[in-house]
Design a protein around this motif. Sequence first.
Motif, PDB file in Angstrom:
ATOM      1  N   ASP A   1       0.833  -1.215   0.000  1.00  0.00           N
ATOM      2  CA  ASP A   1       0.000   0.000   0.000  1.00  0.00           C
ATOM      3  C   ASP A   1       0.865   1.262   0.000  1.00  0.00           C
ATOM      4  O   ASP A   1       0.587   2.215  -0.724  1.00  0.00           O
ATOM      5  CB  ASP A   1      -0.923   0.010   1.218  1.00  0.00           C
TER       6      ASP A   1
ATOM      7  N   LEU B   1       6.306  15.186   2.053  1.00  0.00           N
ATOM      8  CA  LEU B   1       5.064  15.158   2.838  1.00  0.00           C
ATOM      9  C   LEU B   1       4.374  13.805   2.728  1.00  0.00           C
ATOM     10  O   LEU B   1       3.841  13.281   3.704  1.00  0.00           O
ATOM     11  CB  LEU B   1       4.118  16.275   2.387  1.00  0.00           C
ATOM     12  N   LEU B   2       4.407  13.249   1.538  1.00  0.00           N
ATOM     13  CA  LEU B   2       3.779  11.935   1.348  1.00  0.00           C
ATOM     14  C   LEU B   2       4.477  10.883   2.205  1.00  0.00           C
ATOM     15  O   LEU B   2       3.840  10.139   2.957  1.00  0.00           O
ATOM     16  CB  LEU B   2       3.844  11.537  -0.132  1.00  0.00           C
TER      17      LEU B   2
ATOM     18  N   ASP C   1       4.014   7.513   6.938  1.00  0.00           N
ATOM     19  CA  ASP C   1       4.635   7.398   8.269  1.00  0.00           C
ATOM     20  C   ASP C   1       6.074   6.880   8.212  1.00  0.00           C
ATOM     21  O   ASP C   1       6.467   6.010   8.992  1.00  0.00           O
ATOM     22  CB  ASP C   1       3.800   6.470   9.175  1.00  0.00           C
TER      23      ASP C   1
ATOM     24  N   ARG D   1       6.382  17.562  -2.209  1.00  0.00           N
ATOM     25  CA  ARG D   1       5.258  16.620  -2.202  1.00  0.00           C
ATOM     26  C   ARG D   1       5.736  15.237  -1.751  1.00  0.00           C
ATOM     27  O   ARG D   1       5.095  14.555  -0.957  1.00  0.00           O
ATOM     28  CB  ARG D   1       4.659  16.567  -3.612  1.00  0.00           C
TER      29      ARG D   1
ATOM     30  N   TYR E   1       2.636   1.609  -3.348  1.00  0.00           N
ATOM     31  CA  TYR E   1       1.670   1.951  -4.396  1.00  0.00           C
ATOM     32  C   TYR E   1       1.292   3.429  -4.287  1.00  0.00           C
ATOM     33  O   TYR E   1       1.240   4.144  -5.294  1.00  0.00           O
ATOM     34  CB  TYR E   1       0.442   1.051  -4.270  1.00  0.00           C
ATOM     35  N   ARG E   2       1.067   3.904  -3.063  1.00  0.00           N
ATOM     36  CA  ARG E   2       0.744   5.326  -2.857  1.00  0.00           C
ATOM     37  C   ARG E   2       1.896   6.195  -3.370  1.00  0.00           C
ATOM     38  O   ARG E   2       1.693   7.191  -4.056  1.00  0.00           O
ATOM     39  CB  ARG E   2       0.486   5.591  -1.375  1.00  0.00           C
TER      40      ARG E   2
ATOM     41  N   TYR F   1       4.140  11.976   6.209  1.00  0.00           N
ATOM     42  CA  TYR F   1       2.836  12.046   6.868  1.00  0.00           C
ATOM     43  C   TYR F   1       1.814  11.020   6.355  1.00  0.00           C
ATOM     44  O   TYR F   1       0.966  10.582   7.125  1.00  0.00           O
ATOM     45  CB  TYR F   1       2.254  13.461   6.768  1.00  0.00           C
ATOM     46  N   ALA F   2       1.877  10.675   5.085  1.00  0.00           N
ATOM     47  CA  ALA F   2       0.904   9.693   4.591  1.00  0.00           C
ATOM     48  C   ALA F   2       1.434   8.277   4.785  1.00  0.00           C
ATOM     49  O   ALA F   2       0.676   7.365   5.102  1.00  0.00           O
ATOM     50  CB  ALA F   2       0.600   9.943   3.118  1.00  0.00           C
TER      51      ALA F   2
ATOM     52  N   TRP G   1       1.736   8.749  -6.715  1.00  0.00           N
ATOM     53  CA  TRP G   1       1.969  10.193  -6.691  1.00  0.00           C
ATOM     54  C   TRP G   1       3.179  10.601  -7.508  1.00  0.00           C
ATOM     55  O   TRP G   1       3.363  11.765  -7.820  1.00  0.00           O
ATOM     56  CB  TRP G   1       2.046  10.709  -5.256  1.00  0.00           C
TER      57      TRP G   1
END
Lengths: 150, 232
Positions: A8, A106-107, A113, A103, A11-12, A110-111, A16
């Motif tokens: 996951d 931050l991804l 971790d 970007r 993939y995220r 924060y997204a 992006w």
Amino acid sequence: VDLEEQYDKLYRYCYWKLRSREAAEDATQETFLRFYANTGYAERGKAMAYLYTIARNLCMDEFRRCPTVPLETAGEPWEDREAETLLSLSVRAALDGLDEEERELLLLRYANDTPVATLAELLGLSRFAVYRRTAQARQHLEQLLKEGEE
Amino acid sequence: MTMKRAMKQALRQAFTPPEPENKRTFLRTLPSPRLSTAAFVRQQAGAVRGWVWLVSLAILAAALRLLRTADRADLWSLAAMMPFLAVTAVAECARSRTYGMDELEKATRFSLKSVVLARMAVVGLAHLMLLAFLLLLGGRVGWAVYLLVPYLLSTLLGLAATRRLRGREALYGCFGAAALVSSGAALLQFSGTAWLEQAFYGRWLAVLAAALAATAWESKQFIRQTEELTWN
């Protein structure tokens, strides 16, 4: 981190980078195949940093090959949490105003971790530089959000 | 400075990609590499503590000295050493219990059960090879029975002690068992009966068979206690 969680996060990350579901999924799967082809590494830990490095290189190759792919609309699973959804929509719009490096930071931070130590290893920066650049990216994002509200 | 919770949540949501389509299929068929049994056993052999090998080598050195004369009195001394060889094996296998790490290791990548089995095999095989080497060198293969009986009895009592006691007490239990068997050998030597004569060989074999069966049963119980933690 189990395999599904790793999938996951990668993939995220790839999505992006590439802005296409198919391309992101291909890159994610290729990342795993390359990772497991190198069996020696799999037993030594720090898997996530290595996975991100492979994914990053794959995304760069893919981006060079096909640089313009439109961002698809992500699913909207939070219809019942209006306030959060509105904020996340504003954030999504503001994210487009950030540069690629901000970007990405931050991804990952924060997204996904990602720990600062892993980020430092991945980006070839000191921990201090990671903290500083993450704070700058956050401030830039908050500034864009304020501008959007006005 | 920490980011506000709502902002973090919004960022997480903003970065949410569309659902991947082939994730389940891919993960099911992913050929993840597995460590071979031989590599795992090698890895565990490397994790056996140094003092286990040192004690084994010290006993080998002492035994080699005794084997130069190779008479019956020396055989008793050799037999009295065997329990201390056994205690090293039991203490190594019960290491997790001794240090209170067994519950954690039941849920780690290599479960406690497989680790204990691998170490039992490594240390047990090393000791068997040591015994075989000793007996072949001394040309006294028949003496194997007299040495294996105290070894197995100590293993049996040591395993029983570690199954019932925890922490340091388990270790003391192992050493107590070894001391008991060792002093039992000394008592037999000075009992006035020639226990090592051919007439008693059949009885030694019977004791060996019984000790072997009891140790196998005790090992099974010991392994059963190290089964992985299962949820629900």
